[in-house]
Design an enzyme around this catalytic site. Structure first.
Site, PDB file in Angstrom:
ATOM      1  N   GLY A 299     -15.041  29.600  -8.870  1.00 17.52           N
ATOM      2  CA  GLY A 299     -16.577  29.323  -8.750  1.00 17.52           C
ATOM      3  C   GLY A 299     -17.295  29.920  -7.584  1.00 17.52           C
ATOM      4  O   GLY A 299     -18.210  29.253  -7.112  1.00 17.52           O
TER       5      GLY A 299
ATOM      6  N   MET B 164     -14.181  31.223 -19.018  1.00 13.40           N
ATOM      7  CA  MET B 164     -13.216  32.113 -20.087  1.00 13.40           C
ATOM      8  C   MET B 164     -12.912  31.433 -21.438  1.00 13.40           C
ATOM      9  O   MET B 164     -11.909  31.376 -21.982  1.00 13.40           O
ATOM     10  CB  MET B 164     -11.856  32.254 -19.160  1.00 13.40           C
ATOM     11  CG  MET B 164     -11.987  32.756 -17.742  1.00 13.40           C
ATOM     12  SD  MET B 164     -13.056  34.204 -17.692  1.00 13.40           S
ATOM     13  CE  MET B 164     -11.870  35.520 -17.263  1.00 13.40           C
ATOM     14  N   ARG B 165     -14.153  31.401 -22.154  1.00 10.90           N
ATOM     15  CA  ARG B 165     -14.010  30.837 -23.416  1.00 10.90           C
ATOM     16  C   ARG B 165     -15.149  31.352 -24.230  1.00 10.90           C
ATOM     17  O   ARG B 165     -16.437  31.556 -23.732  1.00 10.90           O
ATOM     18  CB  ARG B 165     -14.309  29.421 -23.178  1.00 10.90           C
ATOM     19  CG  ARG B 165     -14.313  28.494 -24.600  1.00 10.90           C
ATOM     20  CD  ARG B 165     -14.062  27.169 -24.118  1.00 10.90           C
ATOM     21  NE  ARG B 165     -12.645  26.900 -23.457  1.00 10.90           N
ATOM     22  CZ  ARG B 165     -11.643  26.657 -23.944  1.00 10.90           C
ATOM     23  NH1 ARG B 165     -11.466  26.627 -25.344  1.00 10.90           N
ATOM     24  NH2 ARG B 165     -10.436  26.360 -23.153  1.00 10.90           N
TER      25      ARG B 165
ATOM     26  N   ILE C 250     -18.407  31.472 -26.458  1.00  8.63           N
ATOM     27  CA  ILE C 250     -19.429  30.463 -26.860  1.00  8.63           C
ATOM     28  C   ILE C 250     -19.677  30.523 -28.355  1.00  8.63           C
ATOM     29  O   ILE C 250     -19.644  31.585 -28.907  1.00  8.63           O
ATOM     30  CB  ILE C 250     -20.782  30.777 -26.226  1.00  8.63           C
ATOM     31  CG1 ILE C 250     -20.745  31.075 -24.702  1.00  8.63           C
ATOM     32  CG2 ILE C 250     -21.998  30.176 -26.620  1.00  8.63           C
ATOM     33  CD1 ILE C 250     -20.502  29.425 -24.062  1.00  8.63           C
TER      34      ILE C 250
ATOM     35  N   HIS D 293     -19.839  39.707 -15.926  1.00  8.09           N
ATOM     36  CA  HIS D 293     -18.618  40.493 -16.261  1.00  8.09           C
ATOM     37  C   HIS D 293     -18.207  41.612 -15.325  1.00  8.09           C
ATOM     38  O   HIS D 293     -18.904  42.288 -15.063  1.00  8.09           O
ATOM     39  CB  HIS D 293     -18.496  41.026 -17.644  1.00  8.09           C
ATOM     40  CG  HIS D 293     -17.294  41.413 -18.260  1.00  8.09           C
ATOM     41  ND1 HIS D 293     -16.352  40.726 -18.451  1.00  8.09           N
ATOM     42  CD2 HIS D 293     -16.804  42.906 -18.205  1.00  8.09           C
ATOM     43  CE1 HIS D 293     -15.275  41.342 -18.845  1.00  8.09           C
ATOM     44  NE2 HIS D 293     -15.448  42.705 -18.607  1.00  8.09           N
TER      45      HIS D 293
HETATM   46  C1  GAR Z   1     -16.017  36.839 -11.814  1.00  8.92           C
HETATM   47  O1  GAR Z   1     -15.675  37.680 -11.266  1.00  8.92           O
HETATM   48  C2  GAR Z   1     -16.517  37.113 -13.532  1.00  8.92           C
HETATM   49  O2  GAR Z   1     -16.863  38.567 -13.361  1.00  8.92           O
HETATM   50  C3  GAR Z   1     -15.304  37.153 -14.128  1.00  8.92           C
HETATM   51  O3  GAR Z   1     -14.559  35.767 -13.744  1.00  8.92           O
HETATM   52  C4  GAR Z   1     -14.917  35.680 -12.345  1.00  8.92           C
HETATM   53  C5  GAR Z   1     -15.166  34.386 -11.834  1.00  8.92           C
HETATM   54  O4  GAR Z   1     -14.968  34.535 -10.491  1.00  8.92           O
HETATM   55  N1  GAR Z   1     -15.703  36.661 -15.577  1.00  8.92           N
HETATM   56  C6  GAR Z   1     -15.188  37.371 -16.602  1.00  8.92           C
HETATM   57  O5  GAR Z   1     -14.238  38.121 -16.399  1.00  8.92           O
HETATM   58  C7  GAR Z   1     -15.662  37.083 -17.905  1.00  8.92           C
HETATM   59  N2  GAR Z   1     -15.192  37.974 -19.069  1.00  8.92           N
HETATM   60  P1  GAR Z   1     -15.423  33.170  -9.778  1.00  8.92           P
HETATM   61  O6  GAR Z   1     -14.917  31.829 -10.334  1.00  8.92           O
HETATM   62  O7  GAR Z   1     -15.222  33.275  -8.505  1.00  8.92           O
HETATM   63  O8  GAR Z   1     -17.155  32.860  -9.643  1.00  8.92           O
END
Ligand code: GAR
Length: 186
Positions: A12, A90-91, A93, A109
């Site tokens: 987060g 991570m799901r 929509i 992303h």
């Molecule tokens: C982020 O780096 C985001 O780009 C990635 O998850 C991380 C969450 O970090 N998202 C994906 O890979 C989506 N396919 P956080 O929980 O520290 O914000």
């Protein structure tokens, strides 16, 4: 579009960057709802610290995706949510949320899409020997990491340490997400 919902599954840090920017007045918006599909995720502590209403659920407790998405959409309707920001959610929509919030859901992303979609984008890019990495913010549709691109930032990295790419990328993510939301709610 001043009331935001942030969806997250993990640490987060992006949620915190957005909530902090709202608290500082750098973003003329409010995070009105945190949605989390992983009970015990670290983002929940951050949500509590910022006093944000949270809907945390275990997907396994629902018969299908439509059931929990209906609940989320009803709560978002009640709160008057204008923009949904996926921040490490991570799901995929599903149709219920896309029907009711389509065009108002964005995602961040850690790659220069359309390259390296999926949950292991950084690791895949390092394995490929990539020399220029990046971050993408895009509208969300039914596909995995698809949807029209809104913003991208690239950065060079010649090494082979995924943790370092994550670290460099997250610094960019936090700024880019806040700047992009600011543009969209103007
Ligand atoms: C982020 O780096 C985001 O780009 C990635 O998850 C991380 C969450 O970090 N998202 C994906 O890979 C989506 N396919 P956080 O929980 O520290 O914000």
């Amino acid at each position: 579009m001043k009331r935001l919902a942030v969806f997250a599954s993990g640490s987060g840090t992006n949620f915190e960057a957005i909530a902090q920017a709202c608290a500082d007045g750098r973003l003329d918006a409010e995070v009105s709802l945190l949605v989390c599909d992983v009970p015990g995720a670290k983002v929940l502590e951050r949500g509590e610290r910022f006093g944000v209403e949270t809907f945390c659920f275990n997907p396994k407790s629902y018969a299908c995706k439509a059931d929990f998405e209906k609940k989320i959409a009803d709560r978002m309707d009640a709160l008057g949510i204008g923009l949904v920001c996926l921040a490490g959610y991570m799901r995929l929509i599903g149709p219920v949320l896309l029907e009711r919030y389509g065009g108002r859901i964005i995602n961040i992303h850690p790659s220069l899409l359309p390259a390296f979609k999926g949950a292991h984008a950084v690791e895949d890019a390092v394995a490929y020997g990539v020399k220029v990495y990046g971050i993408t913010i895009h509208y969300v549709d039914e596909s995995l990491d698809g949807g029209r691109i809104i913003a991208q930032r690239a950065f060079p990295y010649e090494g082979s340490d995924p943790a370092e790419v994550h670290r460099l990328g997250q610094v960019i993510e936090h700024q880019l997400y806040v700047d992009t939301i600011a543009e969209l709610i103007k």
